[in-house]
Write an enzyme that holds these catalytic residues in place. Structure first.
Site, mmCIF file in Angstrom:
data_model
loop_
_atom_site.group_PDB
_atom_site.id
_atom_site.type_symbol
_atom_site.label_atom_id
_atom_site.label_comp_id
_atom_site.label_asym_id
_atom_site.label_seq_id
_atom_site.Cartn_x
_atom_site.Cartn_y
_atom_site.Cartn_z
ATOM 1 C CB CYS A 55 0.633 31.854 -16.433
ATOM 2 S SG CYS A 55 0.037 33.156 -17.502
ATOM 3 N N PRO B 288 0.828 -1.207 0.000
ATOM 4 C CG PRO B 288 0.125 -0.927 2.202
ATOM 5 C CD PRO B 288 0.822 -1.910 1.282
#
Lengths: 420, 420
Positions: B347, B277
């Protein structure tokens, strides 16, 4: 192509190892000169601003400075880099769709040449904090609502864009009025940008005409004749053979001619025109050099060519499904009859560099060069999987020089603290 | 939720600023204990290996060590981090679909516990370089051809996957034989992983049964009774309210019971079982704290909530169209009647953190907490737009501590060289 600027890729591998970001400095300079020389018109004044988010380091800022372009920064980090490079502050334009008051204050304190205000809220903050000691030049980002044909992530001008204010929105004109009325602000006009990697000329022309019609409305409403217009960038580059390269020698002067004629026919002043190329300055000057580690054929006969880099140094394929071209050094003249998927070292299925490319038969230790990696590769690189970011070199006239040094594994831990 | 481990988010902002990666250390430890305590069976031996690519720092490796899990590394950088943290090398598993000879040599030199070989080519290199001074434990990555329901980028087991060798491919069995026959290799068995963020129990069970049937084939063909099996990870977590959380208390012991029963019915030895995991240990323990900068409404009435972070610290929405939940600190009990798109400072239009989330009316300076950001956020972070990567803190019992220090703008230039 077995050499770049008279240096063999094998020599570059020996000297710097792989993966390696290589920039052809002469090609960047040549492209700067194309913009500077072709974005000219006898009756329209103009400037070219390099959009530094495509690729910025201290050396790159210095190169841009030496070629006489202005510089567009979108964050404090970019601004800091430019200032450390000695870039003239008056030639810096500060962008950003979401600036804090601190960032605006920093821009004022450093006397940044021009601030592009994104919206009415930012305008209200700026109107509050400017003072009479320094008259800052300001533009307002507007959204002309032009739907350019490009990936939705890099399309910036739909009505719901996060950038700027719609030219159809009455608040936009009010914001222009408030900025223009402020005695401590030199309000120049609007900034707009229709998207990135645009290959159709008419998009640029439509854009200019749309904005100038808006200027006419402003003139009629407020008797304000806006002094300048910033038409952004978006000039597409050639990634793969089927891309048609935009003819800058044609588009750049035509764009100014269209501004000139449109302004005259609308009876508004001919504005000073700025453009902001980023990708088109650096993309095709950049190459990523990898070493082939392994070739693998799946039971389905899919052939992987595994290189020693990964999506951490090449994010655009996973992020935008971008296409790339590549070649194997020394095998350019061999028959290209094997379809490979070029993939990397990251522990993730999305770690693909090029999906399905025809190449000659490849072997471990071959050198693979991916083309057109000059924009948004180094700038988007990460340490995913704790891979280091490749160094960056410039090559020119048989010489190579490091502009970003290679990272060590120790660098990955430079900010780590122990648990206890 | 106005506090985390008895500390208010406001206090964390005052102390560390925003954006900030916050880990609830107690929650990570609790989740480690769930795996250690529930992945047990009276007749099956087992181990839990933390997949460190989800989130690794020195402190995190030390936490994992203190909870008694093993550690999965996929690169030299991860291995280096683990070693610097003092992680016991015999408990480290080295992965990677595309390892170089140097990496394999590094793993041998450091006496890494187990090497997972990806394919026949890697096996041939390893067979060459091992020697009788150190008998390395080895597993082979195989591909069981199970199509788990998840994003294609994190689906790892289709027939054309870049990982491992298909169990249907005759070369796979030959590779197992060659590794098993090498007197300097302790060949344990196979590793396989069907994908990430899987929320259906039966996928895990089908996977185990498929692999054990393959073990039976190996036994019949070569009379080799494989000692161990690594079933990978992929345990899904809850990102948004509509996700059903996988019941680990049920799945983990059942998985071992299925291995036990299947091995018995196939008349093969019951193998030692490993699982790996990663996300399920850390994802839900992680939170990203942002400050709201601006609210913006487009002409189309789309409302943006702009925070002071960006896709550089939160890549999974842009990369996988992943969904997230969030809350505004102190407004949890207010009516959630406004649909916002949470976006950042980058941006780029793709810079979205959450597309369309119902929240109470938000204002600048509100604190926004994005949930379930513990996995693949810090580890995928970049300096895109020259934004700095947020610091990482652990919180527990009213105490907070820095595990990764804040970057400065100066750090962005730490490897830069001037042009001349």
């Amino acid at each position: 192509m077995t050499t770049i600027q008279h240096i063999s890729f094998e020599d570059l591998k020996s000297k710097y190892q792989t993966p390696l970001y290589i920039y052809d400095e002469a090609a960047i300079r040549k492209q700067c000169k194309v913009f500077i020389n072709k974005f000219r018109h006898p009756k329209v004044s103009s400037n070219v601003i390099y959009a530094s988010k495509a690729f910025l380091t201290i050396a790159m800022a210095q190169l841009i400075m030496s070629e006489g372009l202005h510089l567009d920064c979108v964050s404090q980090g970019e601004l800091y880099t430019a200032l450390k490079a000695g870039f003239p502050v008056e030639k810096i334009v500060l962008h950003g769709n979401n600036k804090t008051k601190d960032e605006l204050l920093m821009a004022l304190n450093f006397r940044v040449g021009t601030i592009i205000v994104d919206n009415d809220y930012e305008a209200s903050i700026l109107n509050e904090i400017v003072n009479d000691k320094y008259k800052v030049s300001v533009m307002l980002r507007v959204n002309p609502g032009i739907d350019a044909h490009t990936h939705k992530y890099i399309k910036t001008s739909t009505l719901d864009s996060k950038f700027g204010m719609s030219i159809l929105d009455p608040r936009t004109k009010e914001t222009i009025k408030s900025l223009n009325d402020n005695p401590n602000i030199n309000f120049l006009g609007t900034h707009s940008h229709i998207g990135s990697q645009i290959l159709e000329e008419h998009s640029f022309y439509d854009h200019a005409i749309t904005i100038l019609k808006f200027y006419k409305e402003i003139k009629e409403l407020y008797q304000i004749d806006l002094k300048a217009v910033n038409l952004g960038g978006g000039f597409g580059v050639k990634y793969i053979k089927s891309d048609t390269r935009l003819d800058l020698n044609k588009v750049l002067p035509e764009l100014l001619e269209i501004v000139y004629q449109t302004a005259n026919s609308l009876e508004i002043s001919v504005p000073h025109v700025y453009i902001e190329p980023g990708r088109s300055i650096v993309a095709e000057a950049g190459y990523t050099l990898y070493t082939v580690n392994q070739i693998k054929e799946t039971i389905n006969k899919k052939k992987y060519l595994f290189i020693d880099g990964a999506m951490n140094d090449h994010m655009r394929t996973a992020l935008y499904q971008a296409k790339y071209d590549a070649f194997i050094v020394g095998k350019e003249d061999m028959v290209h009859d094997t379809t490979y998927t070029v993939a990397g070292k990251a522990c993730e299925s999305g770690d693909i560099i090029i999906e399905d490319i025809l190449l000659p038969d490849a072997k471990p230790d071959d050198l693979l060069v991916v083309r057109t990696t000059g924009a948004y590769h180094y700038s988007m690189a990460s340490h995913y999987n704790r891979l280091t970011i490749p160094p960056v070199i410039f090559v020119k006239d048989g010489q190579s020089k490091v502009v970003v040094r290679k990272e060590s594994f120790m660098d990955l831990l430079s900010h780590d603290e122990a648990l206890v």
